[in-house]
Design a protein around this motif. Sequence first.
Motif, PDB file in Angstrom:
ATOM      1  N   TRP A 116       0.830  -1.206   0.000  1.00  0.00           N
ATOM      2  CA  TRP A 116       0.000   0.000   0.000  1.00  0.00           C
ATOM      3  C   TRP A 116       0.864   1.255   0.000  1.00  0.00           C
ATOM      4  O   TRP A 116       0.588   2.226  -0.710  1.00  0.00           O
ATOM      5  N   LYS A 144      -7.690   8.503   0.906  1.00  0.00           N
ATOM      6  CA  LYS A 144      -8.737   8.240   1.899  1.00  0.00           C
ATOM      7  C   LYS A 144      -8.269   7.226   2.930  1.00  0.00           C
ATOM      8  O   LYS A 144      -8.543   7.354   4.124  1.00  0.00           O
ATOM      9  N   HIS A 145      -7.556   6.215   2.490  1.00  0.00           N
ATOM     10  CA  HIS A 145      -7.084   5.149   3.382  1.00  0.00           C
ATOM     11  C   HIS A 145      -5.567   5.179   3.415  1.00  0.00           C
ATOM     12  O   HIS A 145      -4.893   4.557   2.597  1.00  0.00           O
ATOM     13  N   ARG A 146      -4.997   5.934   4.348  1.00  0.00           N
ATOM     14  CA  ARG A 146      -3.549   6.086   4.439  1.00  0.00           C
ATOM     15  C   ARG A 146      -2.854   4.781   4.804  1.00  0.00           C
ATOM     16  O   ARG A 146      -1.667   4.618   4.579  1.00  0.00           O
ATOM     17  N   THR A 148      -3.484   0.278   5.251  1.00  0.00           N
ATOM     18  CA  THR A 148      -4.383  -0.857   5.017  1.00  0.00           C
ATOM     19  C   THR A 148      -5.158  -1.202   6.285  1.00  0.00           C
ATOM     20  O   THR A 148      -6.162  -1.903   6.224  1.00  0.00           O
ATOM     21  N   ASP A 150      -6.902   0.771   7.814  1.00  0.00           N
ATOM     22  CA  ASP A 150      -8.176   1.501   7.708  1.00  0.00           C
ATOM     23  C   ASP A 150      -9.210   0.743   6.892  1.00  0.00           C
ATOM     24  O   ASP A 150     -10.378   1.122   6.864  1.00  0.00           O
ATOM     25  N   LEU A 151      -8.775  -0.310   6.191  1.00  0.00           N
ATOM     26  CA  LEU A 151      -9.655  -1.034   5.280  1.00  0.00           C
ATOM     27  C   LEU A 151     -10.246  -2.269   5.944  1.00  0.00           C
ATOM     28  O   LEU A 151      -9.531  -3.036   6.597  1.00  0.00           O
ATOM     29  N   GLU A 155     -13.704  -4.358   2.040  1.00  0.00           N
ATOM     30  CA  GLU A 155     -13.190  -3.307   1.170  1.00  0.00           C
ATOM     31  C   GLU A 155     -11.928  -3.768   0.450  1.00  0.00           C
ATOM     32  O   GLU A 155     -11.731  -3.473  -0.730  1.00  0.00           O
ATOM     33  N   LYS A 156     -11.067  -4.484   1.160  1.00  0.00           N
ATOM     34  CA  LYS A 156      -9.858  -5.018   0.524  1.00  0.00           C
ATOM     35  C   LYS A 156     -10.215  -5.943  -0.636  1.00  0.00           C
ATOM     36  O   LYS A 156      -9.589  -5.897  -1.704  1.00  0.00           O
ATOM     37  N   THR A 187     -14.840   3.287  -0.250  1.00  0.00           N
ATOM     38  CA  THR A 187     -14.633   4.727  -0.203  1.00  0.00           C
ATOM     39  C   THR A 187     -13.586   5.153  -1.205  1.00  0.00           C
ATOM     40  O   THR A 187     -12.576   4.503  -1.376  1.00  0.00           O
TER      41      THR A 187
END
Length: 287
Positions: A116, A144-146, A148, A150-151, A155-156, A187
């Motif tokens: 990422w 938006k997702h600094r 992984t 956050d996911l 979503e992944k 997102t």
Amino acid sequence: MKNLFFSREKIVQTFETLQGLIDGIRADGKIKNEEVIALKSWVKAHNYLEMRRPFNDIINIVKTAVSDHVLSEDEILDIKYVCKKFLDTYGGSKMGHLHGFASGIASDGELNEVEWKSLAKWIHTYDYLRGSWPYDEINALVHKHRSTLDLSSEEKEIIIYYFNDFCGLNKNSSLTHPLNEPNKPITGICAVCPDIEVYERTFCLTGESKKYSRDEITDKIFECGGIYKNDMSNLIDYLVVCSEGSPMWIYSCYGRKVEKAIAMRKAGHPIQIIHEFDLLDALEDAA
């Protein structure tokens, strides 16, 4: 054999995509079986070019490299060398590299922190691609997702499928996916900090705004010299996503217009997908 003709752009894109795929596969320093399979898929998709220049050398090198189901560092360097030698001679736009890079990262079905961060670094380095597909879409995701962390796992999974579409590694490379259901959002789709010109530019809206009615937004566009169309077409410069103050988007929610806009971007039409907040800021500056 068919008398196949390939434009310079198509040939360069093929080498760029392969180079990106290799870089994505090795982004975390590990080569997994699924990633070797992804490279085999690339060979299978291009096998009909095996006897044609300038594809013959690179296809044979890749085919030999994956024949034992293992990809060594020397084999990786050989593939990268041939790609670099070709691209140094004929040039490239880096967009094909992004397609391959994203798909290579996702080819093992996982997204880890190292991959990422590598993707975020790539996006930052090639900021001049802003406004192009799929740069804006990936840029929105990594901003938006600094991390992984956050996911969610869901979503992944959607992002991995989405990335693999770039190289056609999915059996059905299309915009939609069974996971894109109303209660399963992802997102990030709107361009990050887009440069928006209002005067004599054409806008289309989708979704509902919490701040203004659609008529109020279109009036503001007209007041600043812009044009509004209710239906998507090649005349549209910006598709504005109104989402009641939420940065979330769901294909099945915005459906037809978002799908059309991304299909147009894939085809090379320079339409941008922007959030209503960015439009309102641009309208305020233009007033």
